[in-house]
Design an enzyme around this catalytic site. Sequence first.
Site, PDB file in Angstrom:
ATOM      1  N   LYS A   1      -0.456   3.922  -8.207  1.00 29.22           N
ATOM      2  CA  LYS A   1      -0.339   5.300  -8.689  1.00 29.22           C
ATOM      3  C   LYS A   1       0.917   5.451  -9.553  1.00 29.22           C
ATOM      4  O   LYS A   1       0.872   6.057 -10.623  1.00 29.22           O
ATOM      5  CB  LYS A   1      -0.287   6.276  -7.514  1.00 29.22           C
ATOM      6  CG  LYS A   1       0.001   7.654  -8.038  1.00 29.22           C
ATOM      7  CD  LYS A   1       0.204   8.744  -7.060  1.00 29.22           C
ATOM      8  CE  LYS A   1       0.875   9.881  -7.839  1.00 29.22           C
ATOM      9  NZ  LYS A   1       0.772  11.171  -7.247  1.00 29.22           N
TER      10      LYS A   1
ATOM     11  N   ASP B   1       0.817  -1.226   0.000  1.00 27.68           N
ATOM     12  CA  ASP B   1       0.000   0.000   0.000  1.00 27.68           C
ATOM     13  C   ASP B   1       0.843   1.265   0.000  1.00 27.68           C
ATOM     14  O   ASP B   1       0.437   2.295   0.548  1.00 27.68           O
ATOM     15  CB  ASP B   1      -0.964   0.007   1.208  1.00 27.68           C
ATOM     16  CG  ASP B   1      -1.850  -1.220   1.219  1.00 27.68           C
ATOM     17  OD1 ASP B   1      -2.166  -1.720   0.132  1.00 27.68           O
ATOM     18  OD2 ASP B   1      -2.223  -1.679   2.316  1.00 27.68           O
TER      19      ASP B   1
ATOM     20  N   LYS C   1       1.979   1.882  -5.209  1.00 30.12           N
ATOM     21  CA  LYS C   1       2.532   1.275  -6.428  1.00 30.12           C
ATOM     22  C   LYS C   1       1.600   1.506  -7.618  1.00 30.12           C
ATOM     23  O   LYS C   1       2.055   1.798  -8.726  1.00 30.12           O
ATOM     24  CB  LYS C   1       2.738  -0.239  -6.218  1.00 30.12           C
ATOM     25  CG  LYS C   1       3.723  -0.562  -5.107  1.00 30.12           C
ATOM     26  CD  LYS C   1       3.817  -2.061  -4.846  1.00 30.12           C
ATOM     27  CE  LYS C   1       2.575  -2.674  -4.264  1.00 30.12           C
ATOM     28  NZ  LYS C   1       2.238  -2.238  -2.895  1.00 30.12           N
TER      29      LYS C   1
ATOM     30  N   GLY D   1      -4.474  -4.417  -3.765  1.00 26.32           N
ATOM     31  CA  GLY D   1      -5.462  -3.369  -4.031  1.00 26.32           C
ATOM     32  C   GLY D   1      -4.685  -2.143  -4.446  1.00 26.32           C
ATOM     33  O   GLY D   1      -4.037  -1.513  -3.616  1.00 26.32           O
ATOM     34  N   HIS D   2      -4.669  -1.846  -5.729  1.00 33.31           N
ATOM     35  CA  HIS D   2      -3.842  -0.754  -6.268  1.00 33.31           C
ATOM     36  C   HIS D   2      -4.757   0.377  -6.727  1.00 33.31           C
ATOM     37  O   HIS D   2      -5.595   0.186  -7.605  1.00 33.31           O
ATOM     38  CB  HIS D   2      -2.974  -1.262  -7.426  1.00 33.31           C
ATOM     39  CG  HIS D   2      -1.948  -2.270  -6.968  1.00 33.31           C
ATOM     40  ND1 HIS D   2      -1.039  -2.841  -7.811  1.00 33.31           N
ATOM     41  CD2 HIS D   2      -1.682  -2.787  -5.746  1.00 33.31           C
ATOM     42  CE1 HIS D   2      -0.253  -3.679  -7.122  1.00 33.31           C
ATOM     43  NE2 HIS D   2      -0.639  -3.663  -5.868  1.00 33.31           N
TER      44      HIS D   2
ATOM     45  N   GLN E   1       2.072  -6.348  -3.155  1.00 35.63           N
ATOM     46  CA  GLN E   1       2.639  -6.505  -1.809  1.00 35.63           C
ATOM     47  C   GLN E   1       3.991  -5.783  -1.720  1.00 35.63           C
ATOM     48  O   GLN E   1       4.184  -4.795  -2.395  1.00 35.63           O
ATOM     49  CB  GLN E   1       2.739  -7.988  -1.405  1.00 35.63           C
ATOM     50  CG  GLN E   1       1.392  -8.671  -1.249  1.00 35.63           C
ATOM     51  CD  GLN E   1       0.766  -9.114  -2.549  1.00 35.63           C
ATOM     52  OE1 GLN E   1       1.388  -9.768  -3.353  1.00 35.63           O
ATOM     53  NE2 GLN E   1      -0.472  -8.757  -2.781  1.00 35.63           N
TER      54      GLN E   1
HETATM   55  P1  GDP Z   1      -0.608   0.158  -3.563  1.00 36.26           P
HETATM   56  O1  GDP Z   1      -1.220  -1.092  -3.047  1.00 36.26           O
HETATM   57  O2  GDP Z   1       0.865   0.228  -3.320  1.00 36.26           O
HETATM   58  O3  GDP Z   1      -0.943   0.426  -5.006  1.00 36.26           O
HETATM   59  O4  GDP Z   1      -1.242   1.361  -2.716  1.00 36.26           O
HETATM   60  P2  GDP Z   1      -2.802   1.548  -2.334  1.00 36.26           P
HETATM   61  O5  GDP Z   1      -3.528   2.013  -3.527  1.00 36.26           O
HETATM   62  O6  GDP Z   1      -3.322   0.353  -1.626  1.00 36.26           O
HETATM   63  O7  GDP Z   1      -2.697   2.670  -1.228  1.00 36.26           O
HETATM   64  C1  GDP Z   1      -2.107   3.909  -1.477  1.00 36.26           C
HETATM   65  C2  GDP Z   1      -3.141   5.002  -1.180  1.00 36.26           C
HETATM   66  O8  GDP Z   1      -2.496   6.243  -1.113  1.00 36.26           O
HETATM   67  C3  GDP Z   1      -4.199   5.144  -2.251  1.00 36.26           C
HETATM   68  O9  GDP Z   1      -5.401   5.553  -1.665  1.00 36.26           O
HETATM   69  C4  GDP Z   1      -3.625   6.239  -3.145  1.00 36.26           C
HETATM   70  O10 GDP Z   1      -4.637   6.948  -3.859  1.00 36.26           O
HETATM   71  C5  GDP Z   1      -2.992   7.129  -2.116  1.00 36.26           C
HETATM   72  N1  GDP Z   1      -1.806   7.895  -2.562  1.00 36.26           N
HETATM   73  C6  GDP Z   1      -0.800   7.505  -3.380  1.00 36.26           C
HETATM   74  N2  GDP Z   1       0.156   8.470  -3.443  1.00 36.26           N
HETATM   75  C7  GDP Z   1      -0.265   9.470  -2.659  1.00 36.26           C
HETATM   76  C8  GDP Z   1       0.292  10.732  -2.279  1.00 36.26           C
HETATM   77  O11 GDP Z   1       1.395  11.103  -2.661  1.00 36.26           O
HETATM   78  N3  GDP Z   1      -0.432  11.509  -1.412  1.00 36.26           N
HETATM   79  C9  GDP Z   1      -1.640  11.111  -0.938  1.00 36.26           C
HETATM   80  N4  GDP Z   1      -2.280  11.914  -0.093  1.00 36.26           N
HETATM   81  N5  GDP Z   1      -2.191   9.926  -1.264  1.00 36.26           N
HETATM   82  C10 GDP Z   1      -1.512   9.123  -2.100  1.00 36.26           C
HETATM   83  P1  IMO Z   2      -0.791  -4.315  -2.197  1.00 35.96           P
HETATM   84  O1  IMO Z   2      -0.359  -4.903  -3.524  1.00 35.96           O
HETATM   85  C1  IMO Z   2      -0.913  -4.673   2.127  1.00 35.96           C
HETATM   86  C2  IMO Z   2      -0.947  -8.766   3.747  1.00 35.96           C
HETATM   87  C3  IMO Z   2      -2.193  -9.221   4.474  1.00 35.96           C
HETATM   88  C4  IMO Z   2      -1.567 -10.176   5.474  1.00 35.96           C
HETATM   89  C5  IMO Z   2      -0.452 -10.846   4.647  1.00 35.96           C
HETATM   90  C6  IMO Z   2      -0.847 -12.175   4.035  1.00 35.96           C
HETATM   91  O2  IMO Z   2      -2.082  -3.593  -2.276  1.00 35.96           O
HETATM   92  O3  IMO Z   2       0.298  -3.540  -1.587  1.00 35.96           O
HETATM   93  P2  IMO Z   2      -2.368 -12.844   1.963  1.00 35.96           P
HETATM   94  O4  IMO Z   2      -3.838 -12.588   1.677  1.00 35.96           O
HETATM   95  O5  IMO Z   2      -1.462 -12.320   0.937  1.00 35.96           O
HETATM   96  O6  IMO Z   2      -2.104 -14.285   2.281  1.00 35.96           O
HETATM   97  O7  IMO Z   2      -2.072 -12.045   3.338  1.00 35.96           O
HETATM   98  O8  IMO Z   2      -0.145  -9.932   3.627  1.00 35.96           O
HETATM   99  N1  IMO Z   2      -1.180  -8.248   2.368  1.00 35.96           N
HETATM  100  C7  IMO Z   2      -1.122  -6.951   2.025  1.00 35.96           C
HETATM  101  N2  IMO Z   2      -0.947  -5.856   2.788  1.00 35.96           N
HETATM  102  N3  IMO Z   2      -1.003  -4.567   0.787  1.00 35.96           N
HETATM  103  C8  IMO Z   2      -1.151  -5.668   0.017  1.00 35.96           C
HETATM  104  O9  IMO Z   2      -1.105  -5.621  -1.329  1.00 35.96           O
HETATM  105  C9  IMO Z   2      -1.251  -6.931   0.637  1.00 35.96           C
HETATM  106  N4  IMO Z   2      -1.428  -8.186   0.188  1.00 35.96           N
HETATM  107  C10 IMO Z   2      -1.352  -8.972   1.254  1.00 35.96           C
HETATM  108  O10 IMO Z   2      -2.844  -8.145   5.095  1.00 35.96           O
HETATM  109  O11 IMO Z   2      -0.961  -9.475   6.503  1.00 35.96           O
HETATM  110 MG    MG Z   3      -2.783  -1.698  -1.804  1.00 32.57          MG
END
Ligand code: GDP
Ligand code: IMO
Ligand code: MG
Length: 427
Positions: free
Chosen positions: A18, A13, A16, A40-41, A223
């Site tokens: 973005k 999270d 990535k 969840g991207h 991840q």
């Molecule tokens: P990922 O799993 O690495 O793709 O990240 P996620 O999408 O799960 O979580 C990142 C969150 O931060 C999302 O809600 C993005 O929209 C938000 N985000 C990404 N870059 C920035 C930033 O520079 N500033 C802010 N405020 N939010 C950001």
């Molecule tokens: P992105 O790609 C954050 C965490 C789960 C748990 C562990 C194992 O959005 O960054 P799993 O379902 O993979 O067997 O769970 O890994 N986890 C993540 N945490 N971002 C993710 O993906 C994750 N995918 C798995 O919360 O701790």
């Molecule tokens: Mg995510």
Amino acid sequence: MAGYVVVGTQWGDEGKGKVVDLLGKHVDMVVRYQGGNNAGHTVVVNGKKTVLHLLPSGILNKDALCVIGPGVVLNPFVLFEEVEALEKEGLQCDHLRISDRTQLLMPYHVRLDELIEARGGKYKVGTTKNGIGPCYADKYSRIGIRVCDLQDWNVFEEKLKSTLEIKNAEIEKVYGGEPFDYDEIVAQFKGIREKMLPMICDSVSLVNEALENDKVVLFEGAQANMLDINYGTYPFVTSSSPTSAGVLEGAGVPPQSLTRIIGVAKAYSTRVGEGPYITELLGDEGEALRQKGFEFGATTGRPRRCGWLDLPVVKQAVRINGLTDIAMTKIDILTGYDKIPVCVGYELDGKQIDYVPASLEVYGRCKPVWKVFDGWTEDISQIRNYEDLPENCRKYVEFVEEYTKTSVSLVSVSPEREGNIIRKPLI
Ligand code: GDP
Ligand code: IMO
Ligand code: MG
């Protein structure tokens, strides 16, 4: 060859999705190489948010071919939910391809994940309950079913019959769960197969030919390093290799094809699920950061645990992935803090270390060593030139660069695709 990799440096999270999306206009192909719909991207374009779980984050760009690679565990029902949701909004997904070597994530994997997690206590990993671990376990036990098996219906039926026998016994006898009906699964897959067949390809040829023809190929990690099966806080990890090494095995490309390896690092840190987290902020402080950063899971909606930046963790990611660049995200969220602590090492039994120990018992004894930075108060979300950032904010960025000996080439200051300070073009 022009292979670019985007990986997570912390616990996922980091943003990535973005970063992959914003590079989209320079890219000919985006390949997911591991994980599944545990990811969840989030991509935000003109205020509109899209969360992608299985579709590569390049999908919003019609000119980039999007490939689900062999290292992914694919729940086809979730994939087509995503495809259909986008198509309803007018985006056709005819630029999507699925590798014939990809493992199918089956309904029994999801049930097993739920049953295994339900044991609770010390066994609970806090997974996304999407069947990821059980599917990878079957892959390595060599009883997995692959996408290519769907191309020959008799092969699919035969494999399902023999694997389901084993899986139903495990579900019923080990975990006391409800077994699956073979005919029901067959009926479900008959429907989904028709939709999948036109997308199936030999991804080894497709991706390697693109690289050989000097196309720009972006490998999108899910991840992150601390959730890696080998290098994360085992057993509180996912079941794949989200690293740059994972690209080689999960996408079937040679090491020399990787030209830039971009690690995404949140300016603070978050973690979802169980497991050690040295810089975690508990109580009101943690809640305040969670609210400020909107830190709720993009896949499960769970509140993310929040804390300060842990640099030994990022350094571990630099080493293991061979990062050439860091993309720092969400530094805008730190606006308004008077003081911002950063963990620069761990104190372990009276000594200072700067790596992540393997043993959770040892890691549990580590205490953070802090360096405290002065904060800033200005809203930085509209800034696009590095020199316009408040001085204290620049000091923060430059310290990360100095500590990790890696260029912080991109500083993201808002969720929007355009909300970035580009210090050094990534592509
Ligand atoms: P990922 O799993 O690495 O793709 O990240 P996620 O999408 O799960 O979580 C990142 C969150 O931060 C999302 O809600 C993005 O929209 C938000 N985000 C990404 N870059 C920035 C930033 O520079 N500033 C802010 N405020 N939010 C950001
Ligand atoms: P992105 O790609 C954050 C965490 C789960 C748990 C562990 C194992 O959005 O960054 P799993 O379902 O993979 O067997 O769970 O890994 N986890 C993540 N945490 N971002 C993710 O993906 C994750 N995918 C798995 O919360 O701790
Ligand atoms: Mg995510």
